[in-house]
Design an enzyme around this catalytic site. Structure first.
Site, PDB file in Angstrom:
ATOM      1  N   HIS A  72       0.960  -1.375   0.012  1.00 64.41           N
ATOM      2  CA  HIS A  72      -0.053  -0.113   0.056  1.00 64.41           C
ATOM      3  C   HIS A  72       0.878   1.183   0.215  1.00 64.41           C
ATOM      4  CE1 HIS A  72       0.222  -0.011   4.611  1.00 64.41           C
ATOM      5  NE2 HIS A  72       0.059   1.567   4.233  1.00 64.41           N
ATOM      6  N   ASP A 124      -0.213  -7.474   1.774  1.00 67.25           N
ATOM      7  CA  ASP A 124       0.506  -6.183   1.735  1.00 67.25           C
ATOM      8  C   ASP A 124       1.785  -6.166   1.707  1.00 67.25           C
ATOM      9  OD1 ASP A 124       0.621  -3.362   1.996  1.00 67.25           O
ATOM     10  OD2 ASP A 124      -0.175  -3.094   4.010  1.00 67.25           O
ATOM     11  N   SER A 216       4.221   2.683   8.070  1.00 73.81           N
ATOM     12  CA  SER A 216       3.578   1.681   6.883  1.00 73.81           C
ATOM     13  C   SER A 216       4.979   1.225   6.278  1.00 73.81           C
ATOM     14  CB  SER A 216       2.704   2.187   6.155  1.00 73.81           C
ATOM     15  OG  SER A 216       1.590   2.132   6.600  1.00 73.81           O
TER      16      SER A 216
HETATM   17  N1  ARG Z   1      -1.156   2.538   7.219  1.00 79.91           N
HETATM   18  C1  ARG Z   1      -0.240   3.359   7.866  1.00 79.91           C
HETATM   19  C2  ARG Z   1       0.798   4.157   7.067  1.00 79.91           C
HETATM   20  O1  ARG Z   1       0.560   4.047   5.930  1.00 79.91           O
HETATM   21  C3  ARG Z   1       0.203   2.624   9.007  1.00 79.91           C
HETATM   22  C4  ARG Z   1      -0.727   2.228  10.160  1.00 79.91           C
HETATM   23  C5  ARG Z   1      -0.308   1.512  11.173  1.00 79.91           C
HETATM   24  N2  ARG Z   1      -1.178   1.855  12.280  1.00 79.91           N
HETATM   25  C6  ARG Z   1      -1.123   1.243  13.504  1.00 79.91           C
HETATM   26  N3  ARG Z   1      -1.773   1.655  14.344  1.00 79.91           N
HETATM   27  N4  ARG Z   1      -0.362   0.205  13.705  1.00 79.91           N
HETATM   28  O2  ARG Z   1       1.649   4.743   7.512  1.00 79.91           O
END
Ligand code: ARG
Length: 259
Positions: A72, A124, A216
């Site tokens: 992603h 992912d 992420s």
């Molecule tokens: N999807 C988020 C990003 O793009 C990461 C989120 C991780 N969140 C969490 N609460 N562990 O950076």
């Protein structure tokens, strides 16, 4: 107008006690709830940025020219469009992103897991191939089918330059936090889409320690192995809401095929 003045006064007051805020931050507000880390202790932790140096994800060096990150991070989930390699950089050896320490690597190719549709459906994971080998030490990838490093209670260490609180700013310095892997039940309780084959969860029932936005794609390591990639979560560090990670043991063979 009056409201603005009052808001300003509150901000000024908060700013007048930096030591107090700093002391609290050291134990509670890094990554979320972590501590300062360096690329000396985690040389394989890389910042993934755009071509203007803006960090938006993390990654892990698994071979001199290979960075494992989240799918992603490199795919627009609405359009399905992949980011072009020439718009990506991997920065290694730069603990503080405001400095010019370390090495900036160009990206030659992007491999995205062919089944990736969106982070809540798993798969992912992506691999960036760099234009030139990085001198930093890579992290060994977990073995295919490994179950030992995913037992509930196993502590993983997550690294990243992401937000230090749910609505906070990203961090200029690398941070790390230790989080225990949860049971499948705890993860399913928080996420209806949880798939134990392709994901795992880590965090404390009381919350407070977690990855957050901007982390992420970054590494979670246990026993000096890369066991997962930061994938998603509801908010950051909320009670009974662990972080979700890509379960790399499931993808180790496919990833090794990319190396
Ligand atoms: N999807 C988020 C990003 O793009 C990461 C989120 C991780 N969140 C969490 N609460 N562990 O950076």
């Amino acid at each position: 107008m009056r409201g603005l003045v009052i808001t300003g006064a509150v901000v000024a007051l908060a700013g007048a006690h930096p030591e107090v805020a700093g002391a609290a931050d050291d134990t509670q507000a890094r990554i979320v709830g972590g501590t300062e880390a360096t690329t000396a202790e985690a040389p394989w932790a890389v910042a993934v940025t755009d071509d203007r140096g803006r960090q938006f994800c993390g990654g892990a060096l698994v071979a001199p020219v290979k960075v494992v990150t989240a799918a992603h991070c490199v795919v627009d989930e609405i359009t399905g469009t992949q980011r072009a390699p020439q718009e990506l950089r991997a920065i290694a050896g730069r603990t503080d992103l405001r400095t010019d320490e370390g090495v900036v690597a160009d990206v030659q190719a992007v491999w995205v897991h062919p089944n990736f549709r969106g982070y809540t459906s798993g798969d992912d994971v992506a691999v960036l191939t760099l234009n030139a080998p990085l001198p930093q030490r890579p992290v060994p990838l977990v073995d295919p089918g490994d179950t030992e490093h995913y037992r509930p209670g196993t502590v993983g260490r997550v690294y990243g330059w992401g937000r230090t609180s749910e609505s906070g700013w990203p961090s200029e310095g690398l941070r790390a936090v230790d989080v225990p892997i949860t049971t499948d039940e705890a993860c399913r309780g928080a996420y209806a889409d949880y798939d134990p084959q392709s994901m795992f969860c880590a965090g404390y029932p009381e919350g407070g320690r977690d990855a957050c936005t901007g982390d992420s794609g970054g590494p979670i390591v246990a026993d000096n192995r890369l066991i997962g990639v930061v994938s998603y979560g509801t908010g950051c560090g909320r009670p009974n809401t662990p972080g979700v990670y890509t379960r790399l043991s499931r993808y180790a063979d496919e990833l090794t095929g990319q190396l």
